[in-house]
Design a protein around this motif. Structure first.
Motif, PDB file in Angstrom:
ATOM      1  N   ASP A 158      12.674  62.013  52.737  1.00 45.33           N
ATOM      2  CA  ASP A 158      13.705  61.170  52.148  1.00 45.33           C
ATOM      3  C   ASP A 158      14.683  60.696  53.221  1.00 45.33           C
ATOM      4  OD1 ASP A 158      15.285  63.395  52.686  1.00 45.33           O
ATOM      5  OD2 ASP A 158      15.292  64.087  50.615  1.00 45.33           O
ATOM      6  N   VAL A 159      15.865  60.260  52.798  1.00 44.63           N
ATOM      7  CA  VAL A 159      16.827  59.642  53.713  1.00 44.63           C
ATOM      8  C   VAL A 159      17.250  60.592  54.833  1.00 44.63           C
ATOM      9  CG1 VAL A 159      18.993  58.334  53.819  1.00 44.63           C
ATOM     10  CG2 VAL A 159      17.636  58.321  51.733  1.00 44.63           C
ATOM     11  N   ARG A 160      17.164  61.883  54.596  1.00 46.56           N
ATOM     12  CA  ARG A 160      17.563  62.855  55.614  1.00 46.56           C
ATOM     13  C   ARG A 160      16.730  62.753  56.885  1.00 46.56           C
ATOM     14  NH1 ARG A 160      16.968  68.150  52.045  1.00 46.56           N
ATOM     15  NH2 ARG A 160      15.138  66.906  51.444  1.00 46.56           N
ATOM     16  N   TRP A 161      15.570  62.127  56.806  1.00 46.46           N
ATOM     17  CA  TRP A 161      14.681  61.986  57.959  1.00 46.46           C
ATOM     18  C   TRP A 161      15.025  60.767  58.811  1.00 46.46           C
ATOM     19  CZ3 TRP A 161      10.392  65.265  59.070  1.00 46.46           C
ATOM     20  CH2 TRP A 161      10.219  66.312  58.157  1.00 46.46           C
ATOM     21  N   THR A 162      15.994  59.984  58.392  1.00 39.56           N
ATOM     22  CA  THR A 162      16.435  58.830  59.183  1.00 39.56           C
ATOM     23  C   THR A 162      16.958  59.292  60.537  1.00 39.56           C
ATOM     24  OG1 THR A 162      16.978  57.598  57.181  1.00 39.56           O
ATOM     25  CG2 THR A 162      18.081  56.910  59.213  1.00 39.56           C
ATOM     26  N   GLU A 185      24.420  60.727  52.841  1.00 34.43           N
ATOM     27  CA  GLU A 185      24.790  60.526  51.441  1.00 34.43           C
ATOM     28  C   GLU A 185      25.247  59.094  51.189  1.00 34.43           C
ATOM     29  OE1 GLU A 185      27.714  63.502  50.641  1.00 34.43           O
ATOM     30  OE2 GLU A 185      26.258  65.144  50.600  1.00 34.43           O
ATOM     31  N   LEU A 186      25.946  58.510  52.156  1.00 35.09           N
ATOM     32  CA  LEU A 186      26.397  57.123  52.011  1.00 35.09           C
ATOM     33  C   LEU A 186      25.234  56.143  52.127  1.00 35.09           C
ATOM     34  CD1 LEU A 186      29.673  57.355  54.120  1.00 35.09           C
ATOM     35  CD2 LEU A 186      29.515  57.060  51.647  1.00 35.09           C
ATOM     36  N   PHE A 187      24.234  56.462  52.942  1.00 36.67           N
ATOM     37  CA  PHE A 187      23.037  55.624  53.061  1.00 36.67           C
ATOM     38  C   PHE A 187      22.208  55.634  51.782  1.00 36.67           C
ATOM     39  CE2 PHE A 187      22.556  56.399  57.946  1.00 36.67           C
ATOM     40  CZ  PHE A 187      23.482  55.402  58.204  1.00 36.67           C
ATOM     41  N   THR A 188      22.112  56.798  51.124  1.00 38.08           N
ATOM     42  CA  THR A 188      21.224  57.019  49.983  1.00 38.08           C
ATOM     43  C   THR A 188      21.578  56.082  48.815  1.00 38.08           C
ATOM     44  OG1 THR A 188      20.994  59.329  50.643  1.00 38.08           O
ATOM     45  CG2 THR A 188      20.388  58.791  48.395  1.00 38.08           C
ATOM     46  N   PRO A 189      20.576  55.493  48.118  1.00 37.92           N
ATOM     47  CA  PRO A 189      19.137  55.763  48.212  1.00 37.92           C
ATOM     48  C   PRO A 189      18.407  54.922  49.247  1.00 37.92           C
ATOM     49  CG  PRO A 189      19.518  54.282  46.407  1.00 37.92           C
ATOM     50  CD  PRO A 189      20.873  54.607  46.970  1.00 37.92           C
ATOM     51  N   LYS A 190      19.116  53.983  49.878  1.00 39.08           N
ATOM     52  CA  LYS A 190      18.494  53.200  50.940  1.00 39.08           C
ATOM     53  C   LYS A 190      18.632  53.963  52.246  1.00 39.08           C
ATOM     54  CE  LYS A 190      17.163  49.751  48.393  1.00 39.08           C
ATOM     55  NZ  LYS A 190      15.727  49.418  48.197  1.00 39.08           N
ATOM     56  N   GLY A 201      31.467  51.973  74.063  1.00 43.74           N
ATOM     57  CA  GLY A 201      30.596  53.133  74.194  1.00 43.74           C
ATOM     58  C   GLY A 201      30.313  53.856  72.903  1.00 43.74           C
ATOM     59  N   LEU A 202      30.800  53.317  71.783  1.00 40.46           N
ATOM     60  CA  LEU A 202      30.539  53.915  70.481  1.00 40.46           C
ATOM     61  C   LEU A 202      29.406  53.161  69.785  1.00 40.46           C
ATOM     62  CD1 LEU A 202      34.218  54.430  69.258  1.00 40.46           C
ATOM     63  CD2 LEU A 202      32.646  56.187  70.127  1.00 40.46           C
ATOM     64  N   LEU A 203      28.724  53.852  68.886  1.00 41.80           N
ATOM     65  CA  LEU A 203      27.613  53.266  68.141  1.00 41.80           C
ATOM     66  C   LEU A 203      28.094  52.884  66.748  1.00 41.80           C
ATOM     67  CD1 LEU A 203      24.567  52.624  67.868  1.00 41.80           C
ATOM     68  CD2 LEU A 203      24.247  54.998  67.090  1.00 41.80           C
ATOM     69  N   TYR A 204      27.916  51.602  66.395  1.00 39.69           N
ATOM     70  CA  TYR A 204      28.318  51.105  65.091  1.00 39.69           C
ATOM     71  C   TYR A 204      27.080  50.937  64.217  1.00 39.69           C
ATOM     72  CZ  TYR A 204      32.853  50.356  67.174  1.00 39.69           C
ATOM     73  OH  TYR A 204      34.066  50.559  67.798  1.00 39.69           O
ATOM     74  N   CYS A 205      27.093  51.556  63.045  1.00 41.22           N
ATOM     75  CA  CYS A 205      25.935  51.560  62.148  1.00 41.22           C
ATOM     76  C   CYS A 205      26.324  51.056  60.770  1.00 41.22           C
ATOM     77  CB  CYS A 205      25.359  52.974  62.014  1.00 41.22           C
ATOM     78  SG  CYS A 205      24.672  53.646  63.539  1.00 41.22           S
ATOM     79  N   THR A 206      25.324  50.526  60.069  1.00 44.39           N
ATOM     80  CA  THR A 206      25.518  50.086  58.687  1.00 44.39           C
ATOM     81  C   THR A 206      24.479  50.736  57.782  1.00 44.39           C
ATOM     82  OG1 THR A 206      24.061  48.187  59.042  1.00 44.39           O
ATOM     83  CG2 THR A 206      26.421  47.820  59.331  1.00 44.39           C
ATOM     84  N   GLY A 207      24.822  50.766  56.497  1.00 41.98           N
ATOM     85  CA  GLY A 207      23.854  51.143  55.488  1.00 41.98           C
ATOM     86  C   GLY A 207      23.177  49.889  54.962  1.00 41.98           C
ATOM     87  N   HIS A 208      22.878  49.880  53.679  1.00 43.26           N
ATOM     88  CA  HIS A 208      22.163  48.749  53.097  1.00 43.26           C
ATOM     89  C   HIS A 208      23.079  47.785  52.359  1.00 43.26           C
ATOM     90  CE1 HIS A 208      19.219  46.640  50.455  1.00 43.26           C
ATOM     91  NE2 HIS A 208      18.427  46.821  51.487  1.00 43.26           N
ATOM     92  N   ASP A 209      24.132  48.265  51.709  1.00 50.57           N
ATOM     93  CA  ASP A 209      24.950  47.411  50.848  1.00 50.57           C
ATOM     94  C   ASP A 209      26.454  47.598  51.002  1.00 50.57           C
ATOM     95  OD1 ASP A 209      22.749  46.215  49.174  1.00 50.57           O
ATOM     96  OD2 ASP A 209      22.404  48.327  48.758  1.00 50.57           O
ATOM     97  N   LYS A 210      26.913  48.771  51.328  1.00 54.45           N
ATOM     98  CA  LYS A 210      28.356  49.050  51.324  1.00 54.45           C
ATOM     99  C   LYS A 210      29.088  48.263  52.410  1.00 54.45           C
ATOM    100  CE  LYS A 210      28.350  53.737  49.367  1.00 54.45           C
ATOM    101  NZ  LYS A 210      26.923  53.843  49.005  1.00 54.45           N
ATOM    102  N   PRO A 211      30.306  47.764  52.104  1.00 57.60           N
ATOM    103  CA  PRO A 211      31.101  47.007  53.081  1.00 57.60           C
ATOM    104  C   PRO A 211      31.798  47.938  54.072  1.00 57.60           C
ATOM    105  CG  PRO A 211      32.301  47.189  51.032  1.00 57.60           C
ATOM    106  CD  PRO A 211      30.963  47.835  50.787  1.00 57.60           C
ATOM    107  N   GLU A 226      27.602  62.452  65.951  1.00 54.76           N
ATOM    108  CA  GLU A 226      28.963  62.769  65.540  1.00 54.76           C
ATOM    109  C   GLU A 226      29.596  61.557  64.865  1.00 54.76           C
ATOM    110  OE1 GLU A 226      33.252  63.993  67.551  1.00 54.76           O
ATOM    111  OE2 GLU A 226      31.375  64.527  68.582  1.00 54.76           O
ATOM    112  N   HIS A 227      30.133  61.765  63.683  1.00 58.90           N
ATOM    113  CA  HIS A 227      30.794  60.705  62.921  1.00 58.90           C
ATOM    114  C   HIS A 227      32.237  60.600  63.391  1.00 58.90           C
ATOM    115  CE1 HIS A 227      32.521  59.323  58.789  1.00 58.90           C
ATOM    116  NE2 HIS A 227      32.304  58.283  59.580  1.00 58.90           N
ATOM    117  N   VAL A 228      32.590  59.449  63.970  1.00 63.16           N
ATOM    118  CA  VAL A 228      33.931  59.239  64.507  1.00 63.16           C
ATOM    119  C   VAL A 228      34.858  58.626  63.470  1.00 63.16           C
ATOM    120  CG1 VAL A 228      35.271  58.039  66.282  1.00 63.16           C
ATOM    121  CG2 VAL A 228      33.016  58.970  66.836  1.00 63.16           C
ATOM    122  N   ALA A 229      34.371  57.619  62.734  1.00 66.36           N
ATOM    123  CA  ALA A 229      35.205  56.924  61.758  1.00 66.36           C
ATOM    124  C   ALA A 229      34.343  56.116  60.809  1.00 66.36           C
ATOM    125  CB  ALA A 229      36.204  55.995  62.458  1.00 66.36           C
ATOM    126  N   THR A 230      34.903  55.815  59.649  1.00 67.55           N
ATOM    127  CA  THR A 230      34.318  54.849  58.715  1.00 67.55           C
ATOM    128  C   THR A 230      35.280  53.686  58.604  1.00 67.55           C
ATOM    129  OG1 THR A 230      33.113  56.530  57.459  1.00 67.55           O
ATOM    130  CG2 THR A 230      33.547  54.431  56.358  1.00 67.55           C
TER     131      THR A 230
END
Length: 269
Positions: A158-162, A185-190, A201-211, A226-230
């Motif tokens: 499932d999503v945990r394998w991302t 959990e924020l990525f799920t179910p996508k 030098g930071l990595l910016y990531c997105t999920g599927h729908d959330k702003p 390591e999660h720095v910020a949302t």
């Protein structure tokens, strides 16, 4: 944080902020382009931005959003381009067979001047999952591989394998990391749809729908990013791009599929 409804209002310039005890970052939307095919991802270089949508790529002027060229890979069997990054005149696009199983992925490569397909790197049935984004930093490839929840879960994964996987320039694997539980959990179910290394030098990531943008960094030890910020943002998931051609500013391109818009925002700290 339930202040999105108060923040996301119709204004010409929207500033969004996240505060933590260690830092304060702001995202200010500076430009917006209406593009009918803005569905999957955006890539960017010095003069143009590229709107990626499953089987097509549009090349548009950064000045006025005018379409310069279009590539259509429908006849070539390209069904699900996920994102892209421009490096030294070449557009590298993440390609997958989503939602088919077993998951298979490739990188499709284009000449940005001619918008012709010029090369390919196939992962075949990728052991890490479905390729969603690709970037280059410090002489290495950094690639996001997605797994999904529910009916889209593959072989019990499932999503945990991302994961985020680091390769050398010949695509030999060097290291990999998983995402922390709160981000999963924020990525799920996508899953993780986009990613780009910032000039900070930071990595910016997105999920599927959330702003939202999820700001990450490599851990000093262990195997979990390591999660720095949302950061609340007018970017609703999907593929993103950092404009590294602009010096002294950190500009991020994203999109809103519901309104067919490409947004340009500045990240400041």
């Amino acid at each position: 944080m339930n202040f999105y409804s108060a923040i996301f209002i119709s204004v010409s310039l929207t500033t969004l902020m996240f505060f933590s005890t260690s830092q304060a970052q702001t995202i200010t939307e500076t430009r917006k382009f209406q593009v009918s095919e803005a569905k999957q991802a955006v890539a960017v270089d010095e003069q143009y931005f590229y709107v990626i949508n499953n089987s097509t790529i549009l090349k548009l002027s950064k000045t006025d959003g005018k379409q310069i060229a279009k590539w259509d890979g429908t006849k070539d069997g390209i069904k699900h381009l996920n994102s892209g990054v421009v490096i030294k005149g070449k557009l590298y696009c993440a390609n997958s067979n989503y939602p088919e199983i077993p998951m298979a992925s490739s990188i499709e490569i284009f000449d940005t001047k001619t918008m012709q397909h010029i090369d390919n790197h196939s992962f075949g049935i990728a052991e890490h999952g479905s390729l969603t984004w690709i970037d280059q930093k410090d002489g290495f490839w950094w690639i996001g591989f997605a797994h999904y929840g529910g009916k889209e879960a593959s072989e019990g994964r499932d999503v945990r394998w991302t994961s985020l996987v680091k390769y050398d320039l010949e695509f030999r694997q060097l290291a990999s990391w998983i995402f922390p539980k709160n981000i999963v959990e924020l990525f799920t179910p996508k899953s993780n749809s986009g990613g780009a290394w910032g000039t900070d030098g930071l990595l910016y990531c997105t999920g599927h729908d959330k702003p939202e943008l999820y700001v990450m960094k490599l851990p000093k030890s262990g195997y979990t990013l390591e999660h720095v910020a949302t950061l609340p943002a007018s970017i609703y998931g999907q593929g993103i791009a950092i404009d590294k051609s602009v010096k002294g500013k950190q500009l991020i391109y994203g999109l809103n599929r519901a309104t067919n818009t490409v947004t340009v925002s500045e990240i400041a700290q």
